[in-house]
Write a protein that holds these residues in place. Structure first.
Motif, PDB file in Angstrom:
ATOM      1  N   ALA A 154      -8.527  14.464 -10.317  1.00 25.80           N
ATOM      2  CA  ALA A 154      -8.405  15.492 -11.362  1.00 25.80           C
ATOM      3  C   ALA A 154      -6.956  15.820 -11.647  1.00 25.80           C
ATOM      4  O   ALA A 154      -6.545  15.967 -12.807  1.00 25.80           O
ATOM      5  CB  ALA A 154      -9.169  16.750 -10.933  1.00 25.80           C
ATOM      6  N   GLU A 155      -6.187  15.906 -10.582  1.00 24.20           N
ATOM      7  CA  GLU A 155      -4.769  16.225 -10.785  1.00 24.20           C
ATOM      8  C   GLU A 155      -4.079  15.083 -11.510  1.00 24.20           C
ATOM      9  O   GLU A 155      -3.252  15.299 -12.388  1.00 24.20           O
ATOM     10  CB  GLU A 155      -4.115  16.463  -9.437  1.00 24.20           C
ATOM     11  CG  GLU A 155      -4.611  17.737  -8.797  1.00 24.20           C
ATOM     12  CD  GLU A 155      -4.078  17.871  -7.360  1.00 24.20           C
ATOM     13  OE1 GLU A 155      -4.304  18.924  -6.756  1.00 24.20           O
ATOM     14  OE2 GLU A 155      -3.464  16.897  -6.871  1.00 24.20           O
ATOM     15  N   ILE A 156      -4.456  13.891 -11.120  1.00 29.04           N
ATOM     16  CA  ILE A 156      -3.843  12.748 -11.789  1.00 29.04           C
ATOM     17  C   ILE A 156      -4.197  12.741 -13.254  1.00 29.04           C
ATOM     18  O   ILE A 156      -3.390  12.492 -14.137  1.00 29.04           O
ATOM     19  CB  ILE A 156      -4.282  11.456 -11.116  1.00 29.04           C
ATOM     20  CG1 ILE A 156      -3.722  11.407  -9.702  1.00 29.04           C
ATOM     21  CG2 ILE A 156      -3.862  10.250 -11.902  1.00 29.04           C
ATOM     22  CD1 ILE A 156      -4.277  10.319  -8.840  1.00 29.04           C
ATOM     23  N   LEU A 157      -5.495  13.077 -13.571  1.00 28.19           N
ATOM     24  CA  LEU A 157      -5.917  13.122 -14.968  1.00 28.19           C
ATOM     25  C   LEU A 157      -5.171  14.195 -15.725  1.00 28.19           C
ATOM     26  O   LEU A 157      -4.775  14.009 -16.883  1.00 28.19           O
ATOM     27  CB  LEU A 157      -7.418  13.356 -15.050  1.00 28.19           C
ATOM     28  CG  LEU A 157      -8.288  12.155 -14.708  1.00 28.19           C
ATOM     29  CD1 LEU A 157      -9.746  12.561 -14.653  1.00 28.19           C
ATOM     30  CD2 LEU A 157      -8.082  11.088 -15.762  1.00 28.19           C
ATOM     31  N   ALA A 158      -5.035  15.373 -15.078  1.00 28.34           N
ATOM     32  CA  ALA A 158      -4.307  16.455 -15.757  1.00 28.34           C
ATOM     33  C   ALA A 158      -2.891  16.035 -16.065  1.00 28.34           C
ATOM     34  O   ALA A 158      -2.370  16.260 -17.168  1.00 28.34           O
ATOM     35  CB  ALA A 158      -4.339  17.709 -14.884  1.00 28.34           C
ATOM     36  N   LEU A 211      -3.902   6.199 -15.840  1.00 20.96           N
ATOM     37  CA  LEU A 211      -5.084   6.291 -16.691  1.00 20.96           C
ATOM     38  C   LEU A 211      -6.028   5.117 -16.452  1.00 20.96           C
ATOM     39  O   LEU A 211      -7.253   5.274 -16.375  1.00 20.96           O
ATOM     40  CB  LEU A 211      -4.658   6.339 -18.151  1.00 20.96           C
ATOM     41  CG  LEU A 211      -4.107   7.676 -18.641  1.00 20.96           C
ATOM     42  CD1 LEU A 211      -3.574   7.533 -20.054  1.00 20.96           C
ATOM     43  CD2 LEU A 211      -5.186   8.730 -18.606  1.00 20.96           C
ATOM     44  N   ALA A 212      -5.413   3.968 -16.365  1.00 21.38           N
ATOM     45  CA  ALA A 212      -6.255   2.787 -16.132  1.00 21.38           C
ATOM     46  C   ALA A 212      -6.975   2.885 -14.810  1.00 21.38           C
ATOM     47  O   ALA A 212      -8.181   2.585 -14.693  1.00 21.38           O
ATOM     48  CB  ALA A 212      -5.388   1.530 -16.173  1.00 21.38           C
ATOM     49  N   PRO A 231     -19.038   9.969 -11.517  1.00 23.04           N
ATOM     50  CA  PRO A 231     -19.757  10.266 -12.767  1.00 23.04           C
ATOM     51  C   PRO A 231     -19.095  11.375 -13.559  1.00 23.04           C
ATOM     52  O   PRO A 231     -19.589  12.487 -13.639  1.00 23.04           O
ATOM     53  CB  PRO A 231     -21.138  10.664 -12.248  1.00 23.04           C
ATOM     54  CG  PRO A 231     -20.882  11.279 -10.926  1.00 23.04           C
ATOM     55  CD  PRO A 231     -19.708  10.560 -10.359  1.00 23.04           C
ATOM     56  N   VAL A 232     -17.980  11.059 -14.129  1.00 25.87           N
ATOM     57  CA  VAL A 232     -17.281  12.059 -14.929  1.00 25.87           C
ATOM     58  C   VAL A 232     -17.911  12.123 -16.289  1.00 25.87           C
ATOM     59  O   VAL A 232     -18.314  11.111 -16.844  1.00 25.87           O
ATOM     60  CB  VAL A 232     -15.792  11.680 -15.054  1.00 25.87           C
ATOM     61  CG1 VAL A 232     -15.048  12.740 -15.857  1.00 25.87           C
ATOM     62  CG2 VAL A 232     -15.204  11.538 -13.666  1.00 25.87           C
ATOM     63  N   ASP A 233     -18.045  13.336 -16.803  1.00 23.49           N
ATOM     64  CA  ASP A 233     -18.626  13.501 -18.127  1.00 23.49           C
ATOM     65  C   ASP A 233     -17.812  12.743 -19.142  1.00 23.49           C
ATOM     66  O   ASP A 233     -16.583  12.792 -19.155  1.00 23.49           O
ATOM     67  CB  ASP A 233     -18.659  14.978 -18.505  1.00 23.49           C
ATOM     68  CG  ASP A 233     -19.601  15.723 -17.601  1.00 23.49           C
ATOM     69  OD1 ASP A 233     -19.485  16.945 -17.478  1.00 23.49           O
ATOM     70  OD2 ASP A 233     -20.492  15.029 -16.979  1.00 23.49           O
ATOM     71  N   ALA A 234     -18.534  12.020 -19.953  1.00 16.44           N
ATOM     72  CA  ALA A 234     -17.839  11.198 -20.948  1.00 16.44           C
ATOM     73  C   ALA A 234     -17.320  12.098 -22.063  1.00 16.44           C
ATOM     74  O   ALA A 234     -18.094  12.558 -22.895  1.00 16.44           O
ATOM     75  CB  ALA A 234     -18.788  10.143 -21.503  1.00 16.44           C
ATOM     76  N   ALA A 235     -16.078  12.280 -22.009  1.00 15.27           N
ATOM     77  CA  ALA A 235     -15.441  13.081 -23.068  1.00 15.27           C
ATOM     78  C   ALA A 235     -14.928  12.146 -24.134  1.00 15.27           C
ATOM     79  O   ALA A 235     -14.470  11.048 -23.839  1.00 15.27           O
ATOM     80  CB  ALA A 235     -14.283  13.902 -22.491  1.00 15.27           C
ATOM     81  N   PRO A 236     -15.082  12.531 -25.346  1.00 15.70           N
ATOM     82  CA  PRO A 236     -14.588  11.630 -26.397  1.00 15.70           C
ATOM     83  C   PRO A 236     -13.088  11.425 -26.250  1.00 15.70           C
ATOM     84  O   PRO A 236     -12.302  12.371 -26.200  1.00 15.70           O
ATOM     85  CB  PRO A 236     -14.923  12.392 -27.686  1.00 15.70           C
ATOM     86  CG  PRO A 236     -15.064  13.814 -27.271  1.00 15.70           C
ATOM     87  CD  PRO A 236     -15.528  13.803 -25.860  1.00 15.70           C
TER      88      PRO A 236
END
Ligand code: FES
Length: 349
Positions: free
Chosen positions: A10-14, A70-71, A82-87
């Protein structure tokens, strides 16, 4: 480095999103400006570590770039989390390592996010297809609830009520005919009578046959007197005496008379020599007279009148051990044959 290794996804995504915003601004620039900028700084773009995600930044050795992060995040999310698929936001047109601009993705195109682990079954899919609510496979949660067929035992129809059996109509008795009944009664009586007579005759015949058979197996036996019998002592027969009391039982006269100058006691047979009648002793006439044809015999048994052809016969007589006279009818003696001279034919008086 130790802190970076402990960073969660999550931190990496943020962090990646934050950098992505900055990159988005660049992407929002007109393509001409971007191309001019890239043309003006070919080396900087070529040498920039952000443009070439595969190559690490020179200043930060071993630190992944945003794209790499990101990759990595996308690959991990697609593989495991199972992360929610966000557009996904439309990425700015970026150049590849060869300098070609990457084709811009359609803003409405669905992002290939991590697939949901949705359980689908054939029933839900068919129900959805029939209802037309949503074409294609649908999830089990989305499928309308279809009533399952009940078990066979529950689906059995209730037993049919058995209607009561109608009562059997009573058989109609034929009307009685007096004349017919009378004829039938007469015929039955006649047949019964004939049969009764026949059976009676048959039973009588069988009874007679049984009696004859019994008579055959058990014939009548005449109880004849013994051939030998005692008549008493000689003193009971005086001279000239003709005893007739043994005629009826034994057919014998016991006589004490003289024959050829010898006084003898002998036993005469009471059978006429003519045809077998029994003569009578006539005391007054001192002779035996046959009632059948008139033959007459003297006291010694010699025939003298009538059709009798010969004298009467004698039985054997003797003095028994007890002193009594015993007559034996098993032996007979005839005068014409000279048998009267036999000592068994008389006892000397
Ligand atoms: Fe005695 Fe004829 S039977 S006379």
């Amino acid at each position: 480095m130790a802190d970076k290794k402990k960073m969660s996804v999550a931190e990496i995504l943020a962090a990646a999103r934050g950098e992505g915003k900055a990159a988005g601004k660049e992407a929002a620039m007109p393509a001409d400006q971007t191309a001019a900028a890239q043309a003006e700084t070919p080396q900087s773009s070529a040498d920039s570590p952000a443009a070439t995600p595969a190559a690490p930044k020179p200043g930060s050795a071993g630190r992944p770039s945003v794209k790499d992060i990101l990759a990595m995040a996308r690959s991990k999310g697609a593989a495991a989390s199972p992360v929610d698929a966000a557009p996904a936001k439309p990425k700015p047109a970026s150049k590849t390592a060869a300098g070609k601009p990457a084709p811009a993705k359609k803003p409405n195109a669905p992002v290939a996010g991590p697939k949901k682990n949705v359980q689908r079954d054939t029933a839900s899919i068919l129900a959805a297809a029939r209802s037309g609510a949503k074409p294609g496979p649908v999830g089990k949660a989305e499928a309308p609830v279809v009533a399952k067929p009940q078990a066979r035992s529950a689906a059995k129809p209730p037993p049919r009520p058995v209607p009561p059996r109608p009562a059997r109509p009573a058989a109609k008795k034929p009307a009685k005919n007096a004349a017919t009944d009378e004829r039938r009664g007469f015929l039955g009586y006649a047949v019964g009578s004939f049969m009764a007579v026949g059976f009676t005759a048959l039973s009588m015949t069988g009874g007679l046959f049984g009696l004859g058979l019994a008579r055959f197996f058990f014939p009548n036996v005449l109880a004849e007197p013994p051939s030998r019998f005692k008549v008493g002592s000689k003193e009971g027969f005086p001279v000239g005496k003709v005893e007739t009391k043994y005629v009826a039982q034994y057919g014998v006269w016991v006589v004490n008379s003289e024959f050829e100058g010898v006084q003898q006691i002998y036993a005469l047979k009471t059978v006429c020599t003519h045809l077998g009648c029994t003569p009578n002793w006539l005391e007054a006439e001192q002779k035996f007279k046959c009632p059948c044809h008139g033959s007459g015999f003297y006291k010694d048994g010699i025939n003298f009148e009538g059709p009798a052809p010969r004298p009467l016969e004698r039985y054997a007589i003797r003095i028994a051990d007890d002193g009594q006279l015993e007559v034996d009818k098993s032996k007979s003696f005839q005068e014409e044959l000279g048998q009267w001279n036999d000592p068994e034919s008389f006892v000397t008086a």
